[in-house]
Design a protein around this motif. Structure first.
Motif, PDB file in Angstrom:
ATOM      1  N   GLN A  52       0.779  -1.039  -0.006  1.00 29.59           N
ATOM      2  CA  GLN A  52      -0.073   0.057   0.011  1.00 29.59           C
ATOM      3  C   GLN A  52       0.936   1.173  -0.067  1.00 29.59           C
ATOM      4  O   GLN A  52       1.982   1.374   0.823  1.00 29.59           O
ATOM      5  CB  GLN A  52      -0.737  -0.254   1.088  1.00 29.59           C
ATOM      6  N   GLU A  53       0.675   2.147  -0.858  1.00 30.84           N
ATOM      7  CA  GLU A  53       1.153   3.458  -1.051  1.00 30.84           C
ATOM      8  C   GLU A  53       0.329   4.705  -0.870  1.00 30.84           C
ATOM      9  O   GLU A  53      -0.725   4.593  -1.407  1.00 30.84           O
ATOM     10  CB  GLU A  53       2.029   3.579  -2.310  1.00 30.84           C
ATOM     11  N   GLU A  54       0.838   5.734  -0.192  1.00 29.88           N
ATOM     12  CA  GLU A  54       0.046   6.907   0.199  1.00 29.88           C
ATOM     13  C   GLU A  54       0.451   7.915  -0.997  1.00 29.88           C
ATOM     14  O   GLU A  54       1.769   8.046  -1.030  1.00 29.88           O
ATOM     15  CB  GLU A  54       0.039   7.185   1.547  1.00 29.88           C
ATOM     16  N   TYR A  55      -0.282   8.892  -1.235  1.00 30.97           N
ATOM     17  CA  TYR A  55      -0.055   9.904  -1.972  1.00 30.97           C
ATOM     18  C   TYR A  55      -0.842  10.933  -1.616  1.00 30.97           C
ATOM     19  O   TYR A  55      -1.948  10.871  -1.230  1.00 30.97           O
ATOM     20  CB  TYR A  55       0.129   9.591  -3.566  1.00 30.97           C
ATOM     21  N   LEU A  56      -0.553  11.923  -2.131  1.00 32.12           N
ATOM     22  CA  LEU A  56      -1.463  13.507  -1.924  1.00 32.12           C
ATOM     23  C   LEU A  56      -2.142  13.737  -3.421  1.00 32.12           C
ATOM     24  O   LEU A  56      -1.353  14.039  -4.253  1.00 32.12           O
ATOM     25  CB  LEU A  56      -0.806  14.621  -1.390  1.00 32.12           C
ATOM     26  N   THR A  57      -3.220  14.220  -3.277  1.00 37.16           N
ATOM     27  CA  THR A  57      -3.926  14.899  -4.343  1.00 37.16           C
ATOM     28  C   THR A  57      -4.338  16.318  -4.041  1.00 37.16           C
ATOM     29  O   THR A  57      -4.900  16.416  -3.102  1.00 37.16           O
ATOM     30  CB  THR A  57      -5.185  14.057  -4.851  1.00 37.16           C
ATOM     31  N   VAL A  58      -3.656  17.266  -4.472  1.00 36.82           N
ATOM     32  CA  VAL A  58      -3.865  18.574  -4.399  1.00 36.82           C
ATOM     33  C   VAL A  58      -4.431  19.236  -5.358  1.00 36.82           C
ATOM     34  O   VAL A  58      -4.078  19.229  -6.471  1.00 36.82           O
ATOM     35  CB  VAL A  58      -2.332  19.198  -4.138  1.00 36.82           C
ATOM     36  N   THR A  59      -5.455  19.976  -5.012  1.00 38.69           N
ATOM     37  CA  THR A  59      -6.178  21.081  -5.821  1.00 38.69           C
ATOM     38  C   THR A  59      -6.018  22.146  -5.455  1.00 38.69           C
ATOM     39  O   THR A  59      -6.408  22.655  -4.400  1.00 38.69           O
ATOM     40  CB  THR A  59      -7.770  20.432  -6.061  1.00 38.69           C
ATOM     41  N   TYR A  60      -5.635  23.089  -6.397  1.00 33.39           N
ATOM     42  CA  TYR A  60      -5.746  24.500  -6.177  1.00 33.39           C
ATOM     43  C   TYR A  60      -5.998  25.481  -7.030  1.00 33.39           C
ATOM     44  O   TYR A  60      -6.061  24.906  -8.356  1.00 33.39           O
ATOM     45  CB  TYR A  60      -4.269  25.115  -5.620  1.00 33.39           C
ATOM     46  N   LYS A  61      -6.392  26.713  -6.789  1.00 34.63           N
ATOM     47  CA  LYS A  61      -6.686  27.699  -7.961  1.00 34.63           C
ATOM     48  C   LYS A  61      -5.519  28.221  -8.234  1.00 34.63           C
ATOM     49  O   LYS A  61      -4.544  28.795  -7.548  1.00 34.63           O
ATOM     50  CB  LYS A  61      -7.739  28.705  -7.238  1.00 34.63           C
ATOM     51  N   LYS A  62      -5.578  28.419  -9.617  1.00 33.45           N
ATOM     52  CA  LYS A  62      -4.357  29.302 -10.258  1.00 33.45           C
ATOM     53  C   LYS A  62      -5.219  30.108 -11.287  1.00 33.45           C
ATOM     54  O   LYS A  62      -5.618  29.723 -12.410  1.00 33.45           O
ATOM     55  CB  LYS A  62      -3.367  28.375 -10.828  1.00 33.45           C
ATOM     56  N   GLN A  63      -5.227  31.417 -10.949  1.00 27.03           N
ATOM     57  CA  GLN A  63      -5.871  32.485 -11.807  1.00 27.03           C
ATOM     58  C   GLN A  63      -7.447  31.849 -11.625  1.00 27.03           C
ATOM     59  O   GLN A  63      -7.832  31.826 -10.357  1.00 27.03           O
ATOM     60  CB  GLN A  63      -5.388  32.709 -13.101  1.00 27.03           C
ATOM     61  N   ARG A  64      -7.816  31.671 -12.666  1.00 20.88           N
ATOM     62  CA  ARG A  64      -9.419  31.085 -12.798  1.00 20.88           C
ATOM     63  C   ARG A  64      -9.605  29.817 -12.758  1.00 20.88           C
ATOM     64  O   ARG A  64     -10.786  29.245 -13.059  1.00 20.88           O
ATOM     65  CB  ARG A  64     -10.087  32.132 -13.722  1.00 20.88           C
ATOM     66  N   THR A  65      -8.492  28.917 -13.084  1.00 19.96           N
ATOM     67  CA  THR A  65      -8.476  27.462 -13.218  1.00 19.96           C
ATOM     68  C   THR A  65      -8.120  26.729 -11.882  1.00 19.96           C
ATOM     69  O   THR A  65      -7.590  27.157 -11.076  1.00 19.96           O
ATOM     70  CB  THR A  65      -7.642  27.192 -14.356  1.00 19.96           C
ATOM     71  N   SER A  66      -8.610  25.520 -12.227  1.00 17.32           N
ATOM     72  CA  SER A  66      -8.458  24.639 -10.978  1.00 17.32           C
ATOM     73  C   SER A  66      -7.423  23.655 -11.459  1.00 17.32           C
ATOM     74  O   SER A  66      -7.490  23.159 -12.643  1.00 17.32           O
ATOM     75  CB  SER A  66      -9.754  23.955 -10.518  1.00 17.32           C
ATOM     76  N   VAL A  67      -6.287  23.447 -10.552  1.00 17.35           N
ATOM     77  CA  VAL A  67      -5.100  22.875 -11.092  1.00 17.35           C
ATOM     78  C   VAL A  67      -4.929  21.612 -10.060  1.00 17.35           C
ATOM     79  O   VAL A  67      -5.362  21.754  -8.865  1.00 17.35           O
ATOM     80  CB  VAL A  67      -3.635  23.591 -10.965  1.00 17.35           C
ATOM     81  N   GLU A  68      -4.654  20.351 -10.558  1.00 13.74           N
ATOM     82  CA  GLU A  68      -4.798  19.172  -9.551  1.00 13.74           C
ATOM     83  C   GLU A  68      -3.013  18.654  -9.743  1.00 13.74           C
ATOM     84  O   GLU A  68      -2.717  18.525 -10.828  1.00 13.74           O
ATOM     85  CB  GLU A  68      -5.723  17.998 -10.047  1.00 13.74           C
ATOM     86  N   GLU A  69      -2.595  18.291  -8.648  1.00 16.56           N
ATOM     87  CA  GLU A  69      -1.359  17.892  -8.822  1.00 16.56           C
ATOM     88  C   GLU A  69      -1.298  16.676  -7.769  1.00 16.56           C
ATOM     89  O   GLU A  69      -1.858  16.616  -6.861  1.00 16.56           O
ATOM     90  CB  GLU A  69      -0.265  18.779  -8.078  1.00 16.56           C
ATOM     91  N   THR A  70      -0.571  15.675  -8.169  1.00 19.98           N
ATOM     92  CA  THR A  70      -0.401  14.213  -7.137  1.00 19.98           C
ATOM     93  C   THR A  70       1.079  14.226  -6.729  1.00 19.98           C
ATOM     94  O   THR A  70       2.050  14.454  -7.541  1.00 19.98           O
ATOM     95  CB  THR A  70      -0.795  13.150  -7.990  1.00 19.98           C
ATOM     96  N   VAL A  71       1.465  14.181  -5.541  1.00 25.56           N
ATOM     97  CA  VAL A  71       2.701  14.125  -4.905  1.00 25.56           C
ATOM     98  C   VAL A  71       2.753  13.095  -3.963  1.00 25.56           C
ATOM     99  O   VAL A  71       1.810  12.718  -3.369  1.00 25.56           O
ATOM    100  CB  VAL A  71       3.124  15.478  -4.238  1.00 25.56           C
ATOM    101  N   GLN A  72       4.033  12.660  -3.750  1.00 31.40           N
ATOM    102  CA  GLN A  72       4.161  11.594  -2.591  1.00 31.40           C
ATOM    103  C   GLN A  72       3.781  11.929  -1.337  1.00 31.40           C
ATOM    104  O   GLN A  72       4.186  13.125  -0.803  1.00 31.40           O
ATOM    105  CB  GLN A  72       5.768  11.165  -2.675  1.00 31.40           C
ATOM    106  N   TYR A  73       3.131  11.040  -0.696  1.00 29.59           N
ATOM    107  CA  TYR A  73       2.909  11.399   0.832  1.00 29.59           C
ATOM    108  C   TYR A  73       4.189  11.211   1.582  1.00 29.59           C
ATOM    109  O   TYR A  73       4.994  10.208   1.429  1.00 29.59           O
ATOM    110  CB  TYR A  73       1.736  10.486   1.315  1.00 29.59           C
ATOM    111  N   ILE A  74       4.370  12.199   2.788  1.00 32.04           N
ATOM    112  CA  ILE A  74       5.571  12.211   3.320  1.00 32.04           C
ATOM    113  C   ILE A  74       4.979  12.161   4.890  1.00 32.04           C
ATOM    114  O   ILE A  74       4.349  13.018   5.439  1.00 32.04           O
ATOM    115  CB  ILE A  74       6.764  13.444   3.166  1.00 32.04           C
ATOM    116  N   PRO A  75       5.299  11.177   5.571  1.00 33.76           N
ATOM    117  CA  PRO A  75       4.922  11.034   7.123  1.00 33.76           C
ATOM    118  C   PRO A  75       5.569  12.123   8.040  1.00 33.76           C
ATOM    119  O   PRO A  75       6.792  12.693   7.522  1.00 33.76           O
ATOM    120  CB  PRO A  75       5.183   9.817   7.729  1.00 33.76           C
ATOM    121  N   GLU A  76       4.649  12.624   8.905  1.00 37.10           N
ATOM    122  CA  GLU A  76       5.111  13.822   9.578  1.00 37.10           C
ATOM    123  C   GLU A  76       6.666  13.895  10.358  1.00 37.10           C
ATOM    124  O   GLU A  76       7.468  14.530  10.203  1.00 37.10           O
ATOM    125  CB  GLU A  76       4.421  14.042  10.400  1.00 37.10           C
TER     126      GLU A  76
END
Length: 158
Positions: A52-76
């Motif tokens: 099992q692997e964990e990752y982050l799906t990040v969605t953020y606004k850039k100007q008027r569009t929504s951008v989605e990125e996937t990055v590796q999860y890093i434990p705290e």
């Protein structure tokens, strides 16, 4: 100007343009984070080997569009160790990598995991979040304000 010279200028311009676009993307990530326009989801997947692997799906606004990125999860715990290695360095370049725009540019994976673990957003600055995430680290070395000399001051100093 020769065709080879034109190509060299064109390549240099394209490289500079890509560099500026990357900086603008990093600035947009920080702006969206501090503006509260970010959504981070921890996701899970299973590899073909059954791990099992964990990752982050990040969605953020850039100007008027929504951008989605996937990055590796890093434990705290690992994230704090990464931050410690950078804060304890005597190299000021390492400290500069911990500033929000530089971090978003050079390591989006670390940036988004810091945002997630430190709950950075409209009510919490990047500096405050880092200080709360790892209070034992010397954040003064990282976030101290450096006074920049003006060009005329540099002439007098020589």
């Amino acid at each position: 100007m020769s065709a080879a010279g034109d190509n060299g200028v064109k390549k240099a311009f394209q490289t500079a343009l890509r560099s500026r676009e990357a900086e603008a993307d990093a600035e947009a990530k920080v702006q969206a984070t501090l503006g509260g326009s970010v959504s981070i989801a921890v996701c899970h997947t299973v590899t073909p080997q059954g791990q099992q692997e964990e990752y982050l799906t990040v969605t953020y606004k850039k100007q008027r569009t929504s951008v989605e990125e996937t990055v590796q999860y890093i434990p705290e715990l690992l994230l704090v160790a990464i931050l410690e290695s950078l804060t304890e360095s005597d190299d000021s370049n390492e400290h500069n990598r911990l500033h929000p725009v530089a971090m978003a540019l050079m390591s989006p994976r670390v940036f988004w995991n810091v945002v997630r673990c430190a709950n950075i957003g409209p009510d919490k600055s990047f500096e405050q979040g880092c200080r709360e995430l790892a209070p034992e680290l010397n954040w003064n070395r990282v976030f101290e304000r450096t006074r920049k000399l003006k060009y005329s001051s540099l002439e007098w100093a020589q």
